[in-house]
Design a protein around this motif. Sequence first.
Motif, PDB file in Angstrom:
ATOM      1  N   UNK A   1     -32.552  93.072 -80.308  1.00 45.67           N
ATOM      2  CA  UNK A   1     -31.118  93.734 -80.723  1.00 45.67           C
ATOM      3  C   UNK A   1     -30.578  93.998 -79.474  1.00 45.67           C
ATOM      4  N   UNK A   2     -29.052  94.741 -79.992  1.00 48.02           N
ATOM      5  CA  UNK A   2     -28.203  95.088 -78.871  1.00 48.02           C
ATOM      6  C   UNK A   2     -28.070  97.249 -79.423  1.00 48.02           C
ATOM      7  N   UNK A   3     -27.316  97.087 -79.105  1.00 49.67           N
ATOM      8  CA  UNK A   3     -26.401  98.809 -78.711  1.00 49.67           C
ATOM      9  C   UNK A   3     -26.173  98.988 -77.650  1.00 49.67           C
ATOM     10  N   UNK A   4     -24.357  99.554 -77.666  1.00 51.27           N
ATOM     11  CA  UNK A   4     -23.784  99.987 -77.317  1.00 51.27           C
ATOM     12  C   UNK A   4     -23.780 101.816 -76.585  1.00 51.27           C
ATOM     13  N   UNK A   5     -23.805 102.368 -76.333  1.00 53.59           N
ATOM     14  CA  UNK A   5     -23.727 103.806 -75.992  1.00 53.59           C
ATOM     15  C   UNK A   5     -22.417 103.900 -75.090  1.00 53.59           C
ATOM     16  N   UNK A   6     -21.907 105.151 -75.170  1.00 52.90           N
ATOM     17  CA  UNK A   6     -20.798 106.010 -74.786  1.00 52.90           C
ATOM     18  C   UNK A   6     -20.672 107.563 -74.678  1.00 52.90           C
ATOM     19  N   UNK A   7     -19.964 107.363 -73.580  1.00 53.91           N
ATOM     20  CA  UNK A   7     -20.353 108.539 -72.836  1.00 53.91           C
ATOM     21  C   UNK A   7     -18.968 109.295 -72.810  1.00 53.91           C
ATOM     22  N   UNK A   8     -18.444 109.981 -73.250  1.00 52.45           N
ATOM     23  CA  UNK A   8     -16.834 110.755 -72.928  1.00 52.45           C
ATOM     24  C   UNK A   8     -16.408 111.898 -71.927  1.00 52.45           C
ATOM     25  N   UNK A   9     -16.045 111.893 -71.017  1.00 50.78           N
ATOM     26  CA  UNK A   9     -15.691 112.993 -70.862  1.00 50.78           C
ATOM     27  C   UNK A   9     -14.693 113.603 -70.896  1.00 50.78           C
ATOM     28  N   UNK A  10     -14.887 114.998 -70.579  1.00 47.57           N
ATOM     29  CA  UNK A  10     -14.098 116.300 -70.347  1.00 47.57           C
ATOM     30  C   UNK A  10     -13.824 117.615 -69.674  1.00 47.57           C
ATOM     31  N   UNK A  11     -12.606 117.681 -69.235  1.00 51.72           N
ATOM     32  CA  UNK A  11     -12.732 119.088 -68.175  1.00 51.72           C
ATOM     33  C   UNK A  11     -12.410 118.978 -67.333  1.00 51.72           C
ATOM     34  N   UNK A  12     -12.384 117.859 -65.772  1.00 46.71           N
ATOM     35  CA  UNK A  12     -12.266 117.584 -64.864  1.00 46.71           C
ATOM     36  C   UNK A  12     -11.957 115.689 -64.816  1.00 46.71           C
ATOM     37  N   UNK A  13     -11.337 115.698 -63.961  1.00 47.43           N
ATOM     38  CA  UNK A  13     -10.962 114.447 -63.247  1.00 47.43           C
ATOM     39  C   UNK A  13     -11.792 113.406 -63.475  1.00 47.43           C
ATOM     40  N   UNK A  14     -12.095 112.375 -64.327  1.00 48.70           N
ATOM     41  CA  UNK A  14     -13.206 111.772 -64.929  1.00 48.70           C
ATOM     42  C   UNK A  14     -14.110 110.814 -63.759  1.00 48.70           C
ATOM     43  N   UNK A  15     -12.450 110.352 -62.566  1.00 52.01           N
ATOM     44  CA  UNK A  15     -12.039 109.240 -62.268  1.00 52.01           C
ATOM     45  C   UNK A  15     -12.528 109.959 -60.459  1.00 52.01           C
ATOM     46  N   UNK A  16     -13.403 110.776 -60.564  1.00 53.71           N
ATOM     47  CA  UNK A  16     -14.129 111.438 -59.127  1.00 53.71           C
ATOM     48  C   UNK A  16     -15.777 111.227 -59.127  1.00 53.71           C
ATOM     49  N   UNK A  17     -16.118 110.727 -60.088  1.00 57.25           N
ATOM     50  CA  UNK A  17     -16.794 111.458 -60.481  1.00 57.25           C
ATOM     51  C   UNK A  17     -18.299 109.664 -60.820  1.00 57.25           C
ATOM     52  N   UNK A  18     -19.183 109.319 -60.033  1.00 60.68           N
ATOM     53  CA  UNK A  18     -20.219 108.978 -60.294  1.00 60.68           C
ATOM     54  C   UNK A  18     -20.609 108.960 -61.700  1.00 60.68           C
ATOM     55  N   UNK A  19     -21.473 107.979 -62.531  1.00 60.51           N
ATOM     56  CA  UNK A  19     -22.103 108.132 -63.666  1.00 60.51           C
ATOM     57  C   UNK A  19     -23.170 108.024 -63.654  1.00 60.51           C
ATOM     58  N   UNK A  20     -24.224 107.929 -64.436  1.00 57.95           N
ATOM     59  CA  UNK A  20     -25.590 107.743 -64.471  1.00 57.95           C
ATOM     60  C   UNK A  20     -26.141 108.081 -65.656  1.00 57.95           C
TER      61      UNK A  20
END
Length: 124
Positions: A15-34
């Motif tokens: 089967x399949x799942x989609x995980x999400x991770x929402x950031x708040x507090x700082x400009x998201x576009x500055x960060x790499x994400x893992x």
Amino acid sequence: VQLQASGGGLVQAGGSLRLSCRQSGRPFSRYAMGWFRQAPGKEREFVAAINWSGDSTYYADSVKGRFTISRDNAKNTVYLQMNSLKPEDTAVYYCAADLQGSRVRVGPPEYDYWGQGTQVTVSS
């Protein structure tokens, strides 16, 4: 910076799942994400990473071809699409943010902020 992961659950093998991770507090576009995961009795392991612009990604060999990491900077959110799930994918999945936004890195100590984790359970 706060990271809120969601989307985990119980799914059958294949089967399949989609995980999400929402950031708040700082400009998201500055960060790499893992995305990382940790199974009971095991160390936290790298799953996938994406740089700030989304044009560079990297995957663990164990998930390559099955998982896809992506991001939507307008929504401050990173995703992990997981297909063809296997019982060995069962773990708590964590998202993390890396201030070195232009790079994709695999070591947990290199990430600056962590979410709370979401449980993924794959039944056989």
